[in-house]
Design an enzyme around this catalytic site. Sequence first.
Site, PDB file in Angstrom:
ATOM      1  CD  GLU A   1      -2.999  -1.134   2.222  1.00  0.00           C
ATOM      2  OE1 GLU A   1      -2.778  -0.448   3.246  1.00  0.00           O
ATOM      3  OE2 GLU A   1      -4.033  -1.808   2.070  1.00  0.00           O
ATOM      4  CB  VAL A   2       3.814   2.306  -1.920  1.00  0.00           C
ATOM      5  CG1 VAL A   2       4.744   3.524  -1.880  1.00  0.00           C
ATOM      6  CG2 VAL A   2       4.522   1.077  -1.357  1.00  0.00           C
TER       7      VAL A   2
END
Length: 448
Positions: free
Chosen positions: A141-142
């Site tokens: 989840e960048v």
Amino acid sequence: MRLVHLDLKGAAPRVSYLEQVFPLLSQLGANGILIEYEDMFPFKGDLEILKSPYAYSEEDIERIQQLAELHKLEVVPLVQTFGHVEFILKHQKYQHLREVERFPNSFNPHVPDTLALLKSILSQVIEKHRRSTWIHIGADEVFHLGEGMDSKNWMSRNKGDTGTMYLNHIKEVLGFISTQYWGLRALMWDDMLRKISVGALRGERVGTAVVAPKLGVLAVPVQVATLAGALASDGGPATAGSTALSGHCPHWLAEVRGGGSPALLSACVARLMIAWLVLLCRYDHYSVLCELLPVGIPSLAICLQTLVNGGFTEETKRKVLDSLGFQSMHLEQSTCEGRGVFPGAEVYHMVQQVNDHLKESILKALEEESAIKGWFSPYHRKRQFGNPRNMESFGSKMLKLHEDWESFVHDLRVQLEKVYFPDTVEEWMEENVSPYLDQLRDLVQDYR
């Protein structure tokens, strides 16, 4: 590997409570603990700013590992190396390392200080976990990757994309681990990798870039292909009162049998079957608390035993009931019958009481008592004006309700303090008890 993920973004338990819980986890079928410390790690030197006031001490970290070893639980530390780094980037000292200046979620991979900081963080955590053969680098989840000006300029100059940029950063992190820590193997989440084509993965040699068999080093991005569903309900971040039992058992069991994405697996050197169960205490560093560990234990027990037995069989159910000390359980209603003998059972039941009765009983009394509406309205209370004869018609009932809930909340606080540090207790009470009990407290104060 059957890993229970202790996500310590919020509601980090005292070590004395883990001492009680680890034997139960082992008994239920876990053989490892994935520990995401965040600000609970005892960072030193320049990194001391990252520590929570209630962070574990170095002695605590050693004690946790001793307890795990005693109960045959392998410890896998998790250090986020790209996204989910709010606990770092919230500090002004590290604000210049944000991908997007406004958001503290993700690192800017183009600033040299980013990798330098990560090396320092990884080194401190790994040095305190020399027994561990695995390190988890997160990397999921960048958010906002590619939205920062540095990233836009890089993509323009190099005719690249966010996938290449992501892989470049991950390879640098893994390269550091493989060269500095002989024999340490790396895990990472696969959600960002799923967005990248197999061709791109092979072109970057992401599966072999840091494999050096000659040195005995294996540090590869391994897809965590078989994920057991999260224990906290997926109804959103504010699920503190949830005591759901069924979770995602059917979904994650299908994943375990199915084995995940073959395309991605073919791009990796190793395929590991890892069952992952998470107690999600907080969605991110800024959100409210979700589920407390004692509240999640029945769900955790069901998930672990379902995994061990290949389904929610009668044997699974019997083992869970025997281990937790319940007489029966009903997944559809998310209920367990009996007092329970597992660590934190008192908290489990008391949270259920808060969830089921606190709000309802207080709002019902305040909104449905006609004497309050007629003779003790906000207008009367503001002006301290009322007829004692009418007030006495509801006073004793209100005082009794107040006394009962204050006594209950006192006992709840005592039980919570056995498990948690003061900041967690205060936050949980303010979020889940105070909004309702304060209304009753204010009325009783005005009445008196």
